[in-house]
Design a protein around this motif. Structure first.
Motif, PDB file in Angstrom:
ATOM      1  N   ARG A  11       0.821  -1.537  -0.409  1.00  0.00           N
ATOM      2  CA  ARG A  11      -0.021   0.424  -0.316  1.00  0.00           C
ATOM      3  C   ARG A  11       1.162   1.410   0.137  1.00  0.00           C
ATOM      4  O   ARG A  11       0.292   2.115  -0.321  1.00  0.00           O
ATOM      5  CB  ARG A  11      -0.959  -0.019   1.405  1.00  0.00           C
ATOM      6  N   TYR A  31      -9.630   3.676  -3.327  1.00  0.00           N
ATOM      7  CA  TYR A  31      -8.510   4.487  -2.627  1.00  0.00           C
ATOM      8  C   TYR A  31      -9.061   5.535  -2.573  1.00  0.00           C
ATOM      9  O   TYR A  31      -8.839   6.359  -3.210  1.00  0.00           O
ATOM     10  CB  TYR A  31      -7.318   3.762  -2.319  1.00  0.00           C
ATOM     11  N   ARG A  69      -1.311   6.710  -1.774  1.00  0.00           N
ATOM     12  CA  ARG A  69      -2.972   5.629  -1.054  1.00  0.00           C
ATOM     13  C   ARG A  69      -2.561   6.298   0.362  1.00  0.00           C
ATOM     14  O   ARG A  69      -1.033   5.962   0.858  1.00  0.00           O
ATOM     15  CB  ARG A  69      -2.309   4.125  -1.480  1.00  0.00           C
ATOM     16  N   SER A  81      -5.298   4.881   3.736  1.00  0.00           N
ATOM     17  CA  SER A  81      -5.903   4.407   4.310  1.00  0.00           C
ATOM     18  C   SER A  81      -7.606   5.323   4.524  1.00  0.00           C
ATOM     19  O   SER A  81      -6.670   6.694   4.739  1.00  0.00           O
ATOM     20  CB  SER A  81      -5.292   3.954   5.977  1.00  0.00           C
ATOM     21  N   HIS A 138     -14.569  -2.714  -3.707  1.00  0.00           N
ATOM     22  CA  HIS A 138     -12.882  -1.539  -3.068  1.00  0.00           C
ATOM     23  C   HIS A 138     -13.114  -1.249  -1.839  1.00  0.00           C
ATOM     24  O   HIS A 138     -13.508  -1.404  -0.930  1.00  0.00           O
ATOM     25  CB  HIS A 138     -12.355  -0.851  -4.093  1.00  0.00           C
ATOM     26  N   GLU A 139     -12.482   0.327  -2.039  1.00  0.00           N
ATOM     27  CA  GLU A 139     -13.024   0.525  -0.545  1.00  0.00           C
ATOM     28  C   GLU A 139     -13.723   1.715  -0.525  1.00  0.00           C
ATOM     29  O   GLU A 139     -13.997   2.529   0.609  1.00  0.00           O
ATOM     30  CB  GLU A 139     -11.675   1.291   0.348  1.00  0.00           C
TER      31      GLU A 139
END
Lengths: 190, 277, 759
Positions: free
Chosen positions: B97, C117, C131, C133, C529-530
């Motif tokens: 990520r 994302y 990316r 979170s 996905h998210e």
């Protein structure tokens, strides 16, 4: 006459919205560039405005289908019960004879699978008692499923202007022509 | 970051027997105070080894210890997991990520299998690697190499297609599932490589015609059909950093070796120079 | 060992039972706690979610786009994947079929291009993305918001640009999120329909339209400055039914549109001179005594004044000279209209996107009213309605945290969807700036300046006006957060992008501003996905805000989209549709129980006088003429007119980017009259440059006499990967009306001018 299913393309009601073309993609998810139903704008020689009248065409499920005649692998069959010309992908060897032979451009070559494909009149839906996806989606009821054995529309044409005239193949599609409004324009806008 | 590696007790004892006392001591120091899990049912000893920051640093770290040229963790992984080290690092790369994780995986891969033409692959910063990775595989814009089987195998080149369903079915047959449960497409490359790890681990323990047939199917009728196209998409994309290009080559090489198609660069073994002192 | 074939493997994999048994005693499902080296896949559970053998699961969905038709959808799902969609057969409006855009939804949901994302751009416009979170993204955003608050003492430096990208009612939770943070700056108003909305409110006291399904009752229909063949395809069948019952369909438009091709008569009018044409008709009707004297006497005020105005200032010759429509035809059309029982005008939104748009709508209203067609089934001045939108707006109505400081001063409506505005602390309010002048407002606003922009359900850099100015405005912004599904021109200039759900991935409820159906939107598949719904994003932000600064956000920190959908229903809304609970909508969409298909059928209006107001003091109070009358158009500032209406292949900047759509429509064109093109040496298909004082656009030309010789026509929208943007040519000149009901005037989108040369 035996049951022969086909499409009735009512160019008077048709607004060229492409819902039918996209309904087919919605149902079968064809690869980008492989299109089973096209909505063709009529040339201005036929309808004197730029892209204001259309013929929505997929396969004509002809009586003497050219694709069937030229296929070396027997990948096309015409159903007894309703005259639908079905393409059997699993038998197709990708020779593209049908693609070259159909004057209406119904079979398309898929460069990824290296096989031909075309509209098979949603025969799985028909057998389940459902309408073809394109017919169901048409918002103006301009695209209809007809049975030539019982179809009785005196003004319907088999070979309207702009559509290849192939009487030997005897395509099952029927048309109503688009109409023109009375036009009031300022003189300086002619 | 925790690395989980389960090996059989026999293998571990053998490896420890080959080590010098300092190496054994170093190994023990890694283990304490780390959790040790046990699955009695299969007689496996599981342990978690605390990973050093990145494999790149392990040489420096051990240089200080004198004679040890490779950290014992590397030794393990090389000996026990062998070719799986590359597989696991490929998986880690595509699952990464952030740039640090990508760089760590790249470094492991480069160490395990340096590029033939000697192009430096560590020239890019972790940031540059991350920007390129996102540009190629993630987004937010359209990407030249989406890492999903269905994009290459299914006629509409979309997500959640037939190929996705097949991947999920294979995982189901293995008794595993993606933790995302339907949100992340099951045919993401990282998940498929993880499944390959599972296959390897199971095959190492069992001789089963069914398992062999299932792996054969997954490899030849799935992975080998789309991964080469995925790699080609990477190679054809503009501005691909050498590190990522090398990863792509290793992915293809791993696939080739699995299927016995053509020879690939050998993974370094303990018998090579620079092994145990 | 006999070799197991590929076909056998495939067969085994098809069946969930056989595949679980396949490896037999090798491993039992769930027995392995952790597999060697395996890091991502987890042990499977006995129940792997629903498994379907053959057949589809169906769900009820509602298209949430800004579209007259707002279709009721049936979604077909297999193994948790959306396979195809159809129109709901229960709705007599949708009638089982979707449009070209609706039919492409499957491609939209599963496009590899979808944003997956949260991501952060390292330098706006650099293309270097990292990316994040969700926690990281919310943390960054929360910290910025708190920093602004600390710096300015309020959150007026945080602005929201949101409009019609998704009309699922709980998306008003974005406004709710803003309120739950404090008093913020809102881009208010609407580019869409405000001038006409004000006009109808001045004339009748509300914006209400006949049920479009009563069109077959009409005997004369004028579709005026609207193109339903492209923008309301489901309405066409009702227009056809009217024609088949003997009605005459007339299309009035500067352009020979697709709808014009289906009419009995097409009348080409000079752009912006619709008011003159309609006034000419009014004058002729007055002269011939063909207006409804009883109705006018009983239900209106100001008619005598209007009649006097017509006699003094309007002749059909004047109307002909202004509008370009021959005088004889104006007279004929007027007589036919006045004598039809009933007659109706479909007042298009395009028609009011002019500096005189509101005035023109008032005139069209007057024409319908004086002929006694207001309040008649099959009649009416049809524009839009919002009476089916009576939800609770629970998502929207969140309270500012105690002690929040905000704007002190007059504040008006925050757009047309500002139904039940919760005025908390009366002392403070949100600061409103004009959405139609977003660029200029960002540049000019100070004390505090706009520091941070949140964009949701909008595509600012594709759709807002004067794009060159907008890019300058963005330079002033310290942070830009965009919630979207695709990498459009706004995301290109974002700092943080947040992936949002399609309506298939959340619960919601939808109504239309045209027809009278109510549709439930069930969640059909898991978010891909998210992606998160707008209200889930609000909840996540609230959680982080409160962790950093307790009490800084009142939005709940967890939401369930189904629960929030249910909370939008109230007794009044349920009664309107004759249902006792939203659960009934699972069986299909439901139509409002109307006492008449025509509003105002009792002749009692919602104006101050309770009558139809040809003379409206309220209109004058808002800075316009009290009497309905002609207003001049915008003077030309360049050689040719420029029109940028809507394409049939897109809803504003949505859908055209999909490759399925590109199969049918691959590039933008500018349409030029052959005479005009010839004068510039431009041939069909030539690359050209269209340019004016705002900027320029390069694209290919197509020649057609369907556009007036003095006009360039291009369709607005966003093509994937193309720099094309017609907003490089459109300035932000306001329309006359709009402030009364929506907080800001509209935009004279179709009063633009430009020239063209070969590129």
């Amino acid at each position: 006459m035996k049951k022969q299913l086909g499409f009735y393309v009512d160019a008077k009601r048709c607004i060229g919205c492409f819902a039918c073309a996209m309904a087919c993609k919605n149902q079968y998810h064809q690869a980008s560039g492989v299109v089973w139903r096209e909505v063709y704008p009529l040339k201005e020689e036929i309808y004197p405005h730029h892209e204001r009248a259309f013929y929505s065409l997929s396969c004509n499920h002809c009586e003497h289908a050219a694709c069937m005649e030229v296929c070396p692998a027997s990948a096309y069959t015409k159903r007894e019960r309703d005259g639908v010309v079905v393409h059997h992908q699993e038998k197709c060897i990708g020779c593209a004879n049908c693609v070259r032979s159909c004057p209406y451009g119904a079979p398309r070559f898929n460069p990824v699978t290296e096989r031909a494909e075309k509209c098979s009149l949603c025969w799985q839906r028909l057998d389940a008692g459902l309408e073809p996806a394109c017919v169901k989606s048409c918002p103006t009821n301009a695209l209809r499923l007809i049975d030539l054995a019982t179809f009785n529309e005196p003004n319907a044409l088999q070979f309207p202007p702009g559509y290849p005239r192939m009487p030997r193949l005897n395509p099952s599609t029927r048309f109503r022509q688009a109409e023109l409004p009375k036009i009031i324009k300022p003189e300086d806008m002619e | 970051m925790r690395l989980l590696a389960a090996v059989s007790l026999d293998d571990r004892e053998k490896l420890m027997a080959d080590m010098t006392p300092q190496q054994r001591e170093w190994l023990h120091s890694l283990e304490n105070p780390v959790a040790v899990g046990l699955t009695q049912q299969f007689g496996l000893r599981q342990f978690a080894a605390r990973k050093t920051d990145s494999m790149v640093n392990c040489d420096q770290l051990l240089g200080a210890k004198g004679n040890i040229r490779k950290c014992s963790e590397c030794l393990y992984l090389e000996r026990i997991l062998g070719n799986d080290l590359i597989l696991i690092s490929l998986r880690d790369f595509f699952a990464a990520r952030d740039g640090r994780a990508m760089a760590a995986a790249c470094a492991t891969l480069t160490k395990a299998s340096p590029p033939a033409d000697g192009h430096p692959t560590s020239a890019d910063t972790a940031d540059e690697l991350e920007y390129a990775f996102n540009r190629l595989f993630v987004g937010p814009g359209p990407v030249p190499a989406p890492p999903y089987a269905s994009v290459y195998l299914d006629p509409d080149h979309g997500l959640m297609g037939e190929s996705t369903r097949i991947a999920a079915a294979v995982y189901d047959a293995l008794g595993v599932a993606s933790p995302s449960n339907g949100s992340l497409p099951d045919d993401h490359l990282a998940l498929e490589l993880d499944a390959a790890v599972v296959f390897h681990a199971l095959k190492a323990r069992e001789q089963s015609a069914e398992l062999a047939a299932l792996w054969d199917y997954f490899l030849r009728d799935h992975l080998m059909l789309w991964v080469p196209l995925f790699v080609a998409s990477i190679k054809q994309a503009p501005d691909v950093p050498p590190a990522i290009s090398h990863v792509a080559s290793l992915l293809l090489a791993w696939l080739s070796e699995e299927s016995g198609a053509e020879p690939v660069a050998q993974v370094p073994t303990l018998s090579q120079p620079g092994g145990i002192a | 060992m006999s070799k197991i074939t590929k076909q056998e493997i495939e067969r085994i994999l098809e069946n969930p039972v056989s595949r679980r048994c396949f490896l037999g005693g090798l491993l039992a499902t769930g027995a392995l706690a952790v597999l060697p080296g395996c890091r991502l896949l987890r042990p499977g559970t006995a129940d792997m979610g629903q498994v379907w053998e053959g057949g589809y699961q169906t769900f009820r969905n509602a298209c949430s786009r800004n579209c007259y038709d707002t279709c009721s959808i049936v979604s077909y799902v297999k193994n948790g994947v959306l396979k195809f969609v159809e129109g709901a057969p229960e709705s007599s409006f949708t009638a089982g079929g979707l449009c070209v855009k609706g039919n492409s939804y499957v491609r939209r949901v599963y496009s590899p291009d979808r944003i997956k994302y949260p991501m952060e751009q390292q330098g706006r416009g650099t293309g270097k993305w990292k990316r994040l979170s969700w926690d990281e993204a919310m943390d960054k955003i929360a910290r910025k918001i708190l920093e602004i608050k600390a710096r300015d003492g309020s959150l007026l430096g945080l602005a929201l640009s949101k409009y019609s990208g998704s009309f699922g009612i709980t998306h008003y939770g974005v406004e709710g999120m803003m309120s739950s943070l404090g008093y913020t700056t809102r881009l208010v108003g609407t580019p869409c329909w405000p001038a006409g909305m004000d006009a109808q409110n001045f004339d009748m006291g509300n914006m209400l339209c006949n049920d479009p399904e009563d069109l077959p009752l009409a005997r004369y229909v004028i579709v005026w400055g609207a193109n339903p063949a492209w923008c309301s395809v489901h309405s066409m069948k009702f227009l056809y039914a009217a024609q088949e019952a003997g009605a005459k369909l007339v299309v009035v438009d500067p352009v020979f549109t697709q709808t014009a091709a289906k009419a009995d008569e097409y009348v080409q009018v000079r752009t912006g001179e619709d008011g003159a044409l309609a006034l000419g008709m009014c004058r002729h009707i007055l002269d011939r005594g063909l207006y409804d004297k009883e109705w006018v006497a009983a239900h209106s005020i100001g008619f005598d004044e209007f009649a006097a105005y017509l006699r003094e200032h309007v002749t059909i010759e004047w109307a002909a000279q202004k509008s370009g429509v021959p005088a004889l035809h104006i007279a004929a059309m007027a007589e036919e209209f006045a004598q039809a029982r009933p007659a109706t005008i479909w007042v298009g939104y395009g028609m009011q996107r002019h500096v005189n748009g509101g005035a023109s709508v008032r005139i069209l209203d007057a024409l319908v009213a004086m002929t006694g067609n207001v309040g008649k089934p099959g009649g009416g001045a049809r524009y839009a309605q919002m009476q089916t939108w009576g939800f609770t707006y629970h998502a929207k109505n969140q309270k500012q945290p105690g002690g929040s400081k905000g704007w002190i001063g007059a504040s008006g409506p925050q757009g047309e969807f500002d139904f039940s505005g919760v005025k908390g602390d009366v002392k403070y309010a949100d600061r409103s700036i004009n959405i139609n002048k977003t660029a200029q407002e960002i540049l000019d606003t100070k004390d505090p300046q706009v520091r941070m922009l949140w964009v949701a359900c909008k595509n600012v850099l594709s759709q807002d006006f004067d794009r060159p100015k907008m890019l300058k405005a963005f330079n002033k912004l310290e942070m830009v957060v965009v919630a979207d599904q695709f990498f459009n021109q706004t995301v290109e200039q974002a700092d943080i992008v947040l992936p949002v759900t399609t309506f298939f991935e959340e619960w919601n409820v939808n109504v239309s501003y045209w027809h009278y159906w109510l549709s439930l939107n069930e969640q059909a598949v898991k978010p891909l996905h998210e992606a998160k719904s707008d209200i889930e994003i609000a909840a996540a932000l609230s959680k982080h805000m409160n962790e950093l600064a307790p009490g800084s956000c009142t939005f709940p920190t967890t939401v369930d989209t189904k629960d929030w959908m249910a909370q939008e229903f109230n007794q009044k809304e349920l009664d309107m549709f004759g249902i006792s609970s939203w659960e009934e909508l699972r069986k299909g969409p439901v139509k409002a129980k109307l006492t008449s298909s025509a509003p105002w059928s009792d002749g009692v209006f919602a104006t101050p006088s309770k009558k139809y107001e040809f003379h409206s003091d309220l209109c004058a109070k808002n800075g316009h003429d009290a009497l309905v009358m002609y207003k001049e158009g915008r003077p030309a500032y360049d050689k040719l007119r420029l029109l940028t209406p809507h394409s049939k292949f897109a809803i504003n900047s949505q859908f055209q980017n999909l490759d399925w759509m590109a199969d049918f429509n691959s590039e933008p064109y500018v349409y030029i009259h052959p005479r005009t093109a010839a004068l510039r040496g431009i041939g069909h298909g030539d690359a050209v440059r269209v340019f004016n004082k705002v900027g320029e656009v390069r694209l290919a030309a197509r020649l057609t006499a369907d556009v007036p010789p003095d006009t360039l026509l291009m369709y607005e929208g966003w093509f994937k990967g193309l720099a094309f943007n017609c907003q490089n040519l459109v300035d932000d000149a306001p329309s006359d009306m709009g402030s009364f009901k929506t907080g800001a005037p509209g935009v004279a989108i179709h009063d633009q001018f430009a020239d063209v040369v070969r590129a």
